[in-house]
Design a protein around this motif. Structure first.
Motif, PDB file in Angstrom:
ATOM      1  N   SER A 343      12.728  15.382  -0.226  1.00 32.79           N
ATOM      2  CA  SER A 343      13.674  14.570  -0.973  1.00 32.79           C
ATOM      3  C   SER A 343      13.138  14.291  -2.378  1.00 32.79           C
ATOM      4  CB  SER A 343      13.930  13.250  -0.246  1.00 32.79           C
ATOM      5  OG  SER A 343      14.715  12.383  -1.030  1.00 32.79           O
ATOM      6  N   TYR A 344      13.976  14.558  -3.380  1.00 34.56           N
ATOM      7  CA  TYR A 344      13.534  14.354  -4.758  1.00 34.56           C
ATOM      8  C   TYR A 344      13.256  12.877  -5.039  1.00 34.56           C
ATOM      9  CZ  TYR A 344      13.399  14.680  -9.826  1.00 34.56           C
ATOM     10  OH  TYR A 344      13.000  14.605 -11.141  1.00 34.56           O
ATOM     11  N   GLN A 345      13.994  11.986  -4.390  1.00 29.66           N
ATOM     12  CA  GLN A 345      13.789  10.562  -4.608  1.00 29.66           C
ATOM     13  C   GLN A 345      12.452  10.074  -4.079  1.00 29.66           C
ATOM     14  OE1 GLN A 345      16.525  11.970  -3.560  1.00 29.66           O
ATOM     15  NE2 GLN A 345      18.074  11.432  -5.098  1.00 29.66           N
ATOM     16  N   SER A 346      11.837  10.829  -3.178  1.00 27.21           N
ATOM     17  CA  SER A 346      10.558  10.411  -2.598  1.00 27.21           C
ATOM     18  C   SER A 346       9.352  10.991  -3.323  1.00 27.21           C
ATOM     19  CB  SER A 346      10.501  10.827  -1.123  1.00 27.21           C
ATOM     20  OG  SER A 346      10.486  12.249  -1.004  1.00 27.21           O
ATOM     21  N   LEU A 347       9.586  11.807  -4.352  1.00 25.58           N
ATOM     22  CA  LEU A 347       8.455  12.437  -5.025  1.00 25.58           C
ATOM     23  C   LEU A 347       7.576  11.417  -5.734  1.00 25.58           C
ATOM     24  CD1 LEU A 347      10.030  15.687  -6.535  1.00 25.58           C
ATOM     25  CD2 LEU A 347       8.680  15.418  -4.451  1.00 25.58           C
ATOM     26  N   TRP A 348       8.174  10.394  -6.332  1.00 26.55           N
ATOM     27  CA  TRP A 348       7.352   9.409  -7.041  1.00 26.55           C
ATOM     28  C   TRP A 348       6.482   8.621  -6.071  1.00 26.55           C
ATOM     29  CZ3 TRP A 348       7.787   4.070  -6.365  1.00 26.55           C
ATOM     30  CH2 TRP A 348       8.885   3.632  -5.610  1.00 26.55           C
ATOM     31  N   ILE A 349       6.971   8.403  -4.850  1.00 27.95           N
ATOM     32  CA  ILE A 349       6.149   7.729  -3.841  1.00 27.95           C
ATOM     33  C   ILE A 349       4.978   8.617  -3.438  1.00 27.95           C
ATOM     34  CG2 ILE A 349       6.158   6.722  -1.527  1.00 27.95           C
ATOM     35  CD1 ILE A 349       9.091   6.083  -1.889  1.00 27.95           C
ATOM     36  N   ARG A 350       5.236   9.899  -3.284  1.00 27.28           N
ATOM     37  CA  ARG A 350       4.164  10.833  -2.948  1.00 27.28           C
ATOM     38  C   ARG A 350       3.085  10.852  -4.037  1.00 27.28           C
ATOM     39  NH1 ARG A 350       5.184  15.774   0.163  1.00 27.28           N
ATOM     40  NH2 ARG A 350       6.709  15.340   1.783  1.00 27.28           N
ATOM     41  N   LYS A 351       3.514  10.830  -5.294  1.00 26.61           N
ATOM     42  CA  LYS A 351       2.542  10.868  -6.381  1.00 26.61           C
ATOM     43  C   LYS A 351       1.675   9.608  -6.398  1.00 26.61           C
ATOM     44  CE  LYS A 351       5.271  13.926  -9.318  1.00 26.61           C
ATOM     45  NZ  LYS A 351       5.988  14.103 -10.622  1.00 26.61           N
ATOM     46  N   ILE A 352       2.266   8.468  -6.100  1.00 29.69           N
ATOM     47  CA  ILE A 352       1.479   7.231  -6.034  1.00 29.69           C
ATOM     48  C   ILE A 352       0.465   7.307  -4.898  1.00 29.69           C
ATOM     49  CG2 ILE A 352       1.613   4.761  -5.564  1.00 29.69           C
ATOM     50  CD1 ILE A 352       4.268   4.710  -7.032  1.00 29.69           C
ATOM     51  N   ILE A 353       0.897   7.835  -3.762  1.00 28.79           N
ATOM     52  CA  ILE A 353      -0.027   7.976  -2.629  1.00 28.79           C
ATOM     53  C   ILE A 353      -1.173   8.915  -2.977  1.00 28.79           C
ATOM     54  CG2 ILE A 353      -0.230   8.831  -0.265  1.00 28.79           C
ATOM     55  CD1 ILE A 353       2.646   7.895   0.207  1.00 28.79           C
ATOM     56  N   VAL A 354      -0.860  10.004  -3.679  1.00 28.24           N
ATOM     57  CA  VAL A 354      -1.909  10.947  -4.078  1.00 28.24           C
ATOM     58  C   VAL A 354      -2.893  10.300  -5.048  1.00 28.24           C
ATOM     59  CG1 VAL A 354      -2.314  13.080  -5.363  1.00 28.24           C
ATOM     60  CG2 VAL A 354      -0.548  13.010  -3.621  1.00 28.24           C
ATOM     61  N   VAL A 355      -2.392   9.466  -5.963  1.00 27.17           N
ATOM     62  CA  VAL A 355      -3.282   8.779  -6.910  1.00 27.17           C
ATOM     63  C   VAL A 355      -4.255   7.872  -6.167  1.00 27.17           C
ATOM     64  CG1 VAL A 355      -3.361   7.066  -8.747  1.00 27.17           C
ATOM     65  CG2 VAL A 355      -1.711   8.923  -8.863  1.00 27.17           C
ATOM     66  N   PHE A 356      -3.760   7.084  -5.213  1.00 24.50           N
ATOM     67  CA  PHE A 356      -4.638   6.198  -4.456  1.00 24.50           C
ATOM     68  C   PHE A 356      -5.609   6.996  -3.588  1.00 24.50           C
ATOM     69  CE2 PHE A 356      -1.474   2.951  -5.477  1.00 24.50           C
ATOM     70  CZ  PHE A 356      -2.293   1.863  -5.742  1.00 24.50           C
ATOM     71  N   ALA A 357      -5.131   8.071  -2.983  1.00 23.51           N
ATOM     72  CA  ALA A 357      -6.019   8.897  -2.158  1.00 23.51           C
ATOM     73  C   ALA A 357      -7.111   9.534  -3.012  1.00 23.51           C
ATOM     74  CB  ALA A 357      -5.209   9.972  -1.444  1.00 23.51           C
ATOM     75  N   SER A 358      -6.757   9.989  -4.212  1.00 21.54           N
ATOM     76  CA  SER A 358      -7.759  10.571  -5.111  1.00 21.54           C
ATOM     77  C   SER A 358      -8.786   9.529  -5.522  1.00 21.54           C
ATOM     78  CB  SER A 358      -7.073  11.158  -6.346  1.00 21.54           C
ATOM     79  OG  SER A 358      -6.124  12.142  -5.991  1.00 21.54           O
ATOM     80  N   PHE A 359      -8.329   8.308  -5.775  1.00 17.29           N
ATOM     81  CA  PHE A 359      -9.258   7.240  -6.169  1.00 17.29           C
ATOM     82  C   PHE A 359     -10.266   6.960  -5.060  1.00 17.29           C
ATOM     83  CE2 PHE A 359     -10.286   2.689  -6.031  1.00 17.29           C
ATOM     84  CZ  PHE A 359     -10.938   2.553  -7.252  1.00 17.29           C
ATOM     85  N   PHE A 360      -9.790   6.853  -3.824  1.00 10.16           N
ATOM     86  CA  PHE A 360     -10.707   6.590  -2.713  1.00 10.16           C
ATOM     87  C   PHE A 360     -11.644   7.770  -2.472  1.00 10.16           C
ATOM     88  CE2 PHE A 360      -7.360   3.482  -1.488  1.00 10.16           C
ATOM     89  CZ  PHE A 360      -8.170   2.347  -1.470  1.00 10.16           C
ATOM     90  N   PHE A 361     -11.158   8.965  -2.699  1.00 12.71           N
ATOM     91  CA  PHE A 361     -12.018  10.135  -2.517  1.00 12.71           C
ATOM     92  C   PHE A 361     -13.123  10.167  -3.578  1.00 12.71           C
ATOM     93  CE2 PHE A 361     -12.815  14.783  -3.069  1.00 12.71           C
ATOM     94  CZ  PHE A 361     -13.378  15.004  -1.821  1.00 12.71           C
ATOM     95  N   VAL A 362     -12.771   9.822  -4.826  1.00 15.11           N
ATOM     96  CA  VAL A 362     -13.778   9.756  -5.889  1.00 15.11           C
ATOM     97  C   VAL A 362     -14.810   8.681  -5.573  1.00 15.11           C
ATOM     98  CG1 VAL A 362     -14.136   9.179  -8.318  1.00 15.11           C
ATOM     99  CG2 VAL A 362     -12.270  10.697  -7.665  1.00 15.11           C
ATOM    100  N   THR A 363     -14.341   7.525  -5.071  1.00 19.61           N
ATOM    101  CA  THR A 363     -15.261   6.447  -4.718  1.00 19.61           C
ATOM    102  C   THR A 363     -16.189   6.869  -3.590  1.00 19.61           C
ATOM    103  OG1 THR A 363     -13.561   4.849  -5.364  1.00 19.61           O
ATOM    104  CG2 THR A 363     -15.404   4.035  -4.034  1.00 19.61           C
ATOM    105  N   PHE A 364     -15.656   7.543  -2.590  1.00 22.50           N
ATOM    106  CA  PHE A 364     -16.486   8.020  -1.483  1.00 22.50           C
ATOM    107  C   PHE A 364     -17.544   9.002  -1.965  1.00 22.50           C
ATOM    108  CE2 PHE A 364     -16.993  11.732   1.326  1.00 22.50           C
ATOM    109  CZ  PHE A 364     -17.712  11.152   2.361  1.00 22.50           C
ATOM    110  N   PHE A 365     -17.212   9.816  -2.961  1.00 25.98           N
ATOM    111  CA  PHE A 365     -18.128  10.851  -3.422  1.00 25.98           C
ATOM    112  C   PHE A 365     -19.297  10.283  -4.219  1.00 25.98           C
ATOM    113  CE2 PHE A 365     -19.448  14.862  -5.342  1.00 25.98           C
ATOM    114  CZ  PHE A 365     -19.182  15.750  -4.317  1.00 25.98           C
ATOM    115  N   LEU A 366     -19.254   9.011  -4.587  1.00 25.48           N
ATOM    116  CA  LEU A 366     -20.390   8.413  -5.284  1.00 25.48           C
ATOM    117  C   LEU A 366     -21.623   8.346  -4.397  1.00 25.48           C
ATOM    118  CD1 LEU A 366     -18.674   5.490  -7.227  1.00 25.48           C
ATOM    119  CD2 LEU A 366     -19.530   7.646  -8.148  1.00 25.48           C
ATOM    120  N   VAL A 367     -21.428   8.379  -3.075  1.00 23.48           N
ATOM    121  CA  VAL A 367     -22.575   8.307  -2.158  1.00 23.48           C
ATOM    122  C   VAL A 367     -23.513   9.505  -2.329  1.00 23.48           C
ATOM    123  CG1 VAL A 367     -23.263   8.206   0.268  1.00 23.48           C
ATOM    124  CG2 VAL A 367     -21.294   6.892  -0.533  1.00 23.48           C
TER     125      VAL A 367
END
Length: 720
Positions: A343-367
């Motif tokens: 659904s095109y209307q759900s793409l912006w929600i997906r992008k927000i989820i990807v941003v948060f997931a990327s942030f947590f992945f970057v934080t995890f990689f600091l170890v």
């Protein structure tokens, strides 16, 4: 780290690379590994697989180096497309820049850093690497003016090389757009967010809308269907193929079966034909399985001219931007069908989820980053872990741990980054495979710049000062020395992650092990089990090349000793990647050089970062003259970047109207437009069975054959 630790890392990596390169030159001559080192097309050349044994197969040679070096740009274009040529142009740009930087910095800057203070130097093997950095230059030294002069020379050369490469690649991009091989996508527009109207299917709604809006240019459309319905058709087509194959085998051995009455060969044949008849009826009835309820709110719309498709893809169709969203269609082989039903209307929600997931992945990689930097400071780590004192007491072990092991560990952890970012890019909802890989490439570039460059510097500061908060009053004077210490880690990282990664890329570790296991352990000698052609991993290799370019540019005046290692890396990369593109990888799709803006932006970022670091160092070391002349250099670099963005960048993301109008005019005058319209009806296929046969499908109001698409796709693969 001292010079001895650096030499230990150089020795280990040199031996590993030389051994792997020699092993590759032997393995590539073996008939059983043709599918690993020469791709799918050469893997089918059975004439090489049954050659008699000859002794030269076991002797290492450099013939592959000569062939890779002598390959022309046209040959690389045929093998890998515009993207492959652009990637190699990025490597060539780095070789030019670091050749100039190495000559200037090693001859002039390195001695100034080494003799920057009046001190008694140790034996060369026991010297710390920091004495070769700008941190060893005393405050207020007049020699810092020469550092500023070198900074200007490197920046001017980099901008000149970037401009010439951007201009050359833009011409390649225009030639790619004007190529008749990509005419199907030029007539096609992807439409998403089709409004749902009661008592009317998506197909009828789309037909009515485009007939009214584009009455003279609308040709036809192809609806996109749900995955579950498509999967059912694929399964039925697969069963059909297996039955046809079994009937063929039964006919081949029918005489042998008839000789054995106990086996009942005649009954088996009649049973097979009966099952074939039943399945044929099932498949025929399946053509009506895809009804209106299986349609998605997305479709491919075909237009009569390229210009009409261009206008439709760029225009806002209605007052509601979230409805009737149109985009230029990717090439048929580049289409990523799975995301079209999102659904095109759900793409912006997906992008927000990807941003948060990327942030947590970057934080995890600091170890792992903190862990690798702690190994560099082994003497500091012993204050917290006393049992490591024995390791510190042994010189060879200490040099191996501090000079080689940290970069190896960080490199191993970095291998998980591209697949994760690839998944994130898929979740964002992109509709083309090339865009998915390009999006993953951008994410990996951001990730490695932060976690390999900035996080290592911050971790270095935290370990040295025993706390996270390092920017206290009075500590700013130690920043040059802090940057110099971090640069020493980047030297070993370049050796381990750079040289060794090229060796692994050349020898193709995973396909080689898969081939060995399949042949010698599973005893499977079939052609299909050993041939596995795949496309070039741009989302893995482009960020790696850009990272080493960043390290080399930012450290050229800060720590010039890194430049020889970076230059050797790019020379090896030039040979290895050319060989891999010519022999290993298959061009499955081509973005038309859209990776170059990523290369250009990263190079500009590296130049500005180098200048900002130099400006800060000049200010800390009380050098007002160099600081004054460095600030305008930053402004001029940003202005150059803005000029390139205005002059060249629009061609990479928008299609020139003049080009498509001229192509339409030529096709209409030559009478080929009708043939192109007919080929559009069979250009795109949403699904394919595992056996390689194309399933039946429903295109809006017309049914179409797939033979043209099969022929085109096999022709594209054969270029590699």
């Amino acid at each position: 780290m001292n010079v001895g630790g650096l030499l230990a890392s150089v020795g280990v990596n040199s031996v590993v690379c030389l051994g792997v390169f020699s092993l590759y030159s032997v393995l590539r001559k073996q008939p059983h590994f043709v599918s690993v080192y020469f791709g799918h097309k050469l893997a089918r050349a059975r004439s090489k697989r049954h050659d008699p044994f000859w002794l030269a197969r076991l002797v290492p040679s450099a013939s592959w180096v000569v062939k890779a070096y002598n390959a022309t740009e046209d040959e690389l274009y045929v093998a890998g497309g515009v993207d492959a040529v652009v990637f190699l142009r990025a490597v060539v740009f780095s070789i030019k820049l670091f050749t100039v930087a190495s000559v200037i910095c090693l001859v002039f800057v390195l001695p100034l850093n080494y003799f920057g203070k009046e001190m008694e130097h140790k034996e060369i093997r026991e010297e710390l690497l920091t004495v070769f950095t700008i941190g060893n230059v005393q405050r207020g030294s007049e020699w810092l003016g020469f550092h500023c002069f070198v900074l200007h020379i490197i920046t001017i050369c980099a901008c000149f090389f970037l401009y010439s490469e951007f201009k050359h690649i833009m011409k390649m991009r225009l030639n790619h757009i004007n190529s008749p091989l990509h005419s199907a996508s030029q007539f096609t527009v992807v439409v998403r967010a089709i409004p749902w109207i009661d008592q009317e299917s998506y197909s009828d709604t789309l037909t009515r809308f485009f007939t009214d809006t584009y009455s003279t240019s609308y040709l036809s459309h192809q609806m996109v269907y749900e995955k579950s319905a498509i999967q059912k058709l694929m399964s039925d087509a697969e069963r059909m193929y297996k039955i046809l194959k079994s009937v063929h085998m039964e006919r081949r051995y029918v005489k042998r079966l008839l000789r054995c009455g106990f086996c009942g060969g005649n009954n088996n044949a009649s049973q097979e034909m009966k099952e074939l008849s039943d399945e044929s009826k099932s498949i025929t009835q399946e053509e009506t399985f895809l009804d209106d309820s299986d349609e998605c709110g997305a479709a491919l719309v075909f237009f009569r001219t390229r210009y009409a498709a261009l206008v439709a893809s760029e225009a806002l169709q209605t007052q509601n931007p979230m409805a009737w969203v149109t985009d230029a269609a990717p090439e048929p082989r580049d289409m990523f069908w799975a995301n079209l039903c999102v659904s095109y209307q759900s793409l912006w929600i997906r992008k927000i989820i990807v941003v948060f997931a990327s942030f947590f992945f970057v934080t995890f990689f600091l170890v792992p980053v903190v862990f690798t930097q702690s190994l560099v400071h082994l003497d500091t780590l012993t204050q917290f872990l006393p049992f490591l004192e024995k390791a510190v007491g042994r010189v060879v072990l200490e040099q191996l741990v501090t000079g080689y092991l940290p970069s190896v560990i960080l490199t191993l952890f970095l291998y998980m980054v591209p697949p994760v970012m690839y998944v994130f890019s898929t979740l964002e909802g992109v509709i083309s495979r090339s865009e998915r890989k390009r999006s993953a490439c951008i994410k990996v570039v951001y990730f490695v710049i932060w976690n390999v460059f900035f996080a290592n510097i911050l971790t270095e500061a935290a370990i040295v000062h025993y706390q996270i908060s390092i920017l206290k009053l009075g500590d700013y004077k130690n920043i040059p020395a802090l940057l110099a210490k971090a640069a020493t880690f980047f030297m070993t990282y370049c050796l381990t992650s750079g040289w060794a990664s090229l060796a692994c890329e050349l020898i193709q570790v995973v396909p080689l092990l898969s081939n060995v296991v399949s042949r010698y352990i599973l005893k499977n000698n079939s052609e299909s089990s050993t041939s596995n052609p795949f496309s070039f991993p741009y989302h893995t290799e482009v960020p790696r090349v850009l990272l080493f370019g960043l390290l080399g540019i930012t450290c050229c005046t800060l720590a010039p000793l890194i430049l020889p290692f970076v230059l050797v890396y790019f020379v090896l990369a030039f040979l290895v990647y050319r060989n891999q593109i010519l022999n290993v990888y298959v061009m499955k799709y081509d973005s038309g050089g859209q990776y170059w803006p990523i290369v250009h932006n990263t190079a500009i970022f590296s130049l500005v970062l180098m200048q900002v670091i130099a400006l800060g160092v000049f200010g800390i070391k009380d050098a007002p003259g160099p600081s004054t002349f460095t600030f305008p250099l930053i402004v001029l670099t940003l202005l150059f970047n803005q000029f390139c963005r205005q002059r060249f960048l629009p061609v990479f993301f928008r299609t020139p109207a003049k080009s498509v109008i001229e192509m339409d005019r030529v096709d209409e005058q030559s009478g080929q437009m009708e043939d192109i319209h007919q080929s559009l009806l069979t250009a795109y296929s949403q699904y394919k069975s595992k056996s390689g046969r194309w399933g039946s499908r429903k295109f809006g109001e017309m049914s179409r054959s797939n033979s043209a698409h099969d022929t085109a796709e096999m022709g594209d693969i054969s270029h590699a």
